[in-house]
Design an enzyme around this catalytic site. Structure first.
Site, PDB file in Angstrom:
ATOM      1  N   LYS A 119       0.011  22.574   4.232  1.00 50.86           N
ATOM      2  CA  LYS A 119      -0.103  23.989   4.648  1.00 50.86           C
ATOM      3  C   LYS A 119      -1.362  24.629   4.077  1.00 50.86           C
ATOM      4  O   LYS A 119      -1.591  25.820   4.244  1.00 50.86           O
ATOM      5  CB  LYS A 119       1.114  24.769   4.149  1.00 50.86           C
ATOM      6  CG  LYS A 119       2.442  24.303   4.687  1.00 50.86           C
ATOM      7  CD  LYS A 119       3.544  25.173   4.078  1.00 50.86           C
ATOM      8  CE  LYS A 119       4.913  24.723   4.546  1.00 50.86           C
ATOM      9  NZ  LYS A 119       5.981  25.420   3.793  1.00 50.86           N
ATOM     10  N   HIS A 138      -8.488   4.828 -12.402  1.00 53.74           N
ATOM     11  CA  HIS A 138      -7.056   4.505 -12.255  1.00 53.74           C
ATOM     12  C   HIS A 138      -6.581   3.985 -13.615  1.00 53.74           C
ATOM     13  O   HIS A 138      -6.323   2.802 -13.800  1.00 53.74           O
ATOM     14  CB  HIS A 138      -6.897   3.447 -11.161  1.00 53.74           C
ATOM     15  CG  HIS A 138      -5.500   3.252 -10.676  1.00 53.74           C
ATOM     16  ND1 HIS A 138      -4.386   3.696 -11.360  1.00 53.74           N
ATOM     17  CD2 HIS A 138      -5.024   2.641  -9.558  1.00 53.74           C
ATOM     18  CE1 HIS A 138      -3.300   3.363 -10.677  1.00 53.74           C
ATOM     19  NE2 HIS A 138      -3.656   2.732  -9.579  1.00 53.74           N
ATOM     20  N   ARG A 195      -1.621  11.240  -7.753  1.00 55.70           N
ATOM     21  CA  ARG A 195      -2.676  10.453  -7.096  1.00 55.70           C
ATOM     22  C   ARG A 195      -3.285  11.311  -6.008  1.00 55.70           C
ATOM     23  O   ARG A 195      -2.556  11.952  -5.240  1.00 55.70           O
ATOM     24  CB  ARG A 195      -2.079   9.185  -6.481  1.00 55.70           C
ATOM     25  CG  ARG A 195      -3.037   8.489  -5.536  1.00 55.70           C
ATOM     26  CD  ARG A 195      -2.530   7.162  -5.088  1.00 55.70           C
ATOM     27  NE  ARG A 195      -2.589   6.194  -6.176  1.00 55.70           N
ATOM     28  CZ  ARG A 195      -2.334   4.884  -6.021  1.00 55.70           C
ATOM     29  NH1 ARG A 195      -2.015   4.417  -4.832  1.00 55.70           N
ATOM     30  NH2 ARG A 195      -2.418   4.062  -7.043  1.00 55.70           N
ATOM     31  N   ARG A 202       3.306   0.232  -5.661  1.00 60.32           N
ATOM     32  CA  ARG A 202       3.516  -0.129  -7.054  1.00 60.32           C
ATOM     33  C   ARG A 202       3.395   1.042  -8.015  1.00 60.32           C
ATOM     34  O   ARG A 202       4.223   1.221  -8.904  1.00 60.32           O
ATOM     35  CB  ARG A 202       2.504  -1.193  -7.507  1.00 60.32           C
ATOM     36  CG  ARG A 202       2.942  -2.598  -7.281  1.00 60.32           C
ATOM     37  CD  ARG A 202       1.736  -3.444  -7.004  1.00 60.32           C
ATOM     38  NE  ARG A 202       1.130  -2.972  -5.775  1.00 60.32           N
ATOM     39  CZ  ARG A 202       1.483  -3.382  -4.567  1.00 60.32           C
ATOM     40  NH1 ARG A 202       2.355  -4.317  -4.427  1.00 60.32           N
ATOM     41  NH2 ARG A 202       0.940  -2.865  -3.471  1.00 60.32           N
ATOM     42  N   THR A 203       2.337   1.812  -7.875  1.00 60.04           N
ATOM     43  CA  THR A 203       2.093   2.834  -8.898  1.00 60.04           C
ATOM     44  C   THR A 203       3.222   3.861  -8.899  1.00 60.04           C
ATOM     45  O   THR A 203       3.816   4.158  -9.939  1.00 60.04           O
ATOM     46  CB  THR A 203       0.725   3.502  -8.675  1.00 60.04           C
ATOM     47  OG1 THR A 203      -0.258   2.478  -8.632  1.00 60.04           O
ATOM     48  CG2 THR A 203       0.391   4.462  -9.800  1.00 60.04           C
TER      49      THR A 203
HETATM   50  C1  NCD Z   1      -4.915  -0.006  -6.357  1.00 58.22           C
HETATM   51  C2  NCD Z   1      -5.325   1.437  -6.124  1.00 58.22           C
HETATM   52  O1  NCD Z   1      -4.516   2.251  -5.644  1.00 58.22           O
HETATM   53  O2  NCD Z   1      -6.454   1.731  -6.467  1.00 58.22           O
HETATM   54  N1  NCD Z   1      -3.546  -0.209  -6.176  1.00 58.22           N
HETATM   55  C3  NCD Z   1      -2.689   0.003  -7.225  1.00 58.22           C
HETATM   56  O3  NCD Z   1      -2.563   1.092  -7.722  1.00 58.22           O
HETATM   57  N2  NCD Z   1      -2.051  -1.063  -7.712  1.00 58.22           N
HETATM   58  C4  NCD Z   1      -5.746  -0.987  -5.661  1.00 58.22           C
HETATM   59  C5  NCD Z   1      -5.941  -0.861  -4.189  1.00 58.22           C
HETATM   60  O4  NCD Z   1      -5.416   0.040  -3.530  1.00 58.22           O
HETATM   61  O5  NCD Z   1      -6.654  -1.704  -3.655  1.00 58.22           O
END
Ligand code: NCD
Length: 308
Positions: free
Chosen positions: A80, A129, A101, A51-52
């Site tokens: 690397k 997040h 991320r 999703r993100t």
């Molecule tokens: C979450 C995350 O990556 O922290 N997912 C997301 O970004 N929607 C929640 C999760 O991974 O459980």
């Protein structure tokens, strides 16, 4: 230049503005389709995501911009041995804005020291997040019509769940929120959230072990997955993973207008039978994630639909 690393980097007024822009994008998408023409978003994902990353990319595309990036550390020069600092300096040569991320808490804070373009934290380890928090706030606001006077239950892995930590921080700034933490002892919210977020601001919170005992009170139920990848050993994960499973039976005592949120991915903490209940908001929430990221990208790039 603005970055978004921690949800508290944005004031309540700025969040209100982003929610308004997102609502306007939903109502008038055509108005926004060229605002980021010739701009590029890089998504640097050193950890898995559906999703993100895809909502960031879809967001930039719907603003008329382009996207580039990588979806795993293995396919980047991190494999690397390249440092985050060098990766960011390099990607800043190719993109106008970066969403990253990383499994290490604090990696985006390092990134901003070397960045010549805005950095968005798309999740750093078990820490923060902020764009999920914006998604959650937009969802609560659209479902409930308000961000105050709410009883919110957080359920599941409150220790490692970064979406929980960020949303708690953000919600402490709204009036009359009752916080209820539903978790086993091993997965309670970290000490720093108890001390630096709740106690420091004089905000009470309750801790309970079952969702049944608080279900009738809740306006929002924020379900989470047990974060397998952050456990030190698999045996603990297996012991704790099925502690909470929300099913239709447990919802019999819930309010008719409860909103059930989940950042997703779901493993088995919500029965699929719940998906058809109008109280299940998690797929609408995933859609909202695209719109709020459109609003955020515009804000950080300093563009607006009115200039066009
Ligand atoms: C979450 C995350 O990556 O922290 N997912 C997301 O970004 N929607 C929640 C999760 O991974 O459980």
């Amino acid at each position: 230049m603005r970055h978004l690393i921690d949800p508290m980097d944005l004031s309540v007024q700025e969040i209100d503005h982003l929610l308004e822009v997102a609502d306007d994008i939903i109502a008038n998408p055509v108005k926004y389709r060229d605002v980021c023409k010739y701009k590029k978003l890089a998504t640097l994902f050193f950890e898995p995501s559906t999703r993100t990353r895809l909502s960031f990319e879809a967001a930039m595309m719907e603003l008329g911009g382009n996207v580039l990036g990588f979806s795993s550390a293995n396919s980047s020069s991190a494999a690397k041995g390249e440092s985050v600092a060098d990766t960011i300096r390099t990607v800043g040569c190719y993109a106008d804005i970066i969403a990253m991320r990383h499994p290490k808490e604090g990696a985006p804070t390092v990134a901003v020291q070397y960045a010549n373009v805005p950095i968005i934290n798309a999740g750093d380890g078990g820490h923060n997040h902020p764009t999920q928090t914006l998604t959650d706030l937009l969802t609560i606001h659209r479902e409930k019509g308000r961000l105050n006077n709410l009883t919110v239950g957080f359920c599941g892995d409150l220790k490692f769940g970064r979406t929980v930590h960020s949303l708690i921080k953000a919600l402490t700034r709204y009036e009359n929120i009752t916080f209820i933490m539903i978790s086993p002892e091993e997965l309670e919210i970290p000490e720093y959230i108890k001390k630096d977020v709740f106690e420091k601001n004089g905000i009470p919170f309750r801790q309970v072990r079952t969702m049944e005992e608080v279900m009738p009170e809740l306006d929002v139920l924020y379900m989470t997955r047990v974060q397998r990848e952050r456990f030190f050993n698999e045996a603990d994960y297996i012991r704790l993973k099925d502690t909470y499973i929300l099913d239709m039976d447990k919802l019999t005592t819930a309010k008719k207008d409860l909103s059930i949120l989940h950042p997703l991915p779901r493993v088995n903490e919500i029965s699929v039978k719940v998906d058809d209940d109008p109280r299940a908001c998690y797929f609408r929430q995933a859609l909202n994630g695209k719109y709020i990221r459109m609003a955020l990208i515009m804000e950080l790039l300093g563009v607006s639909a009115d200039e066009n």
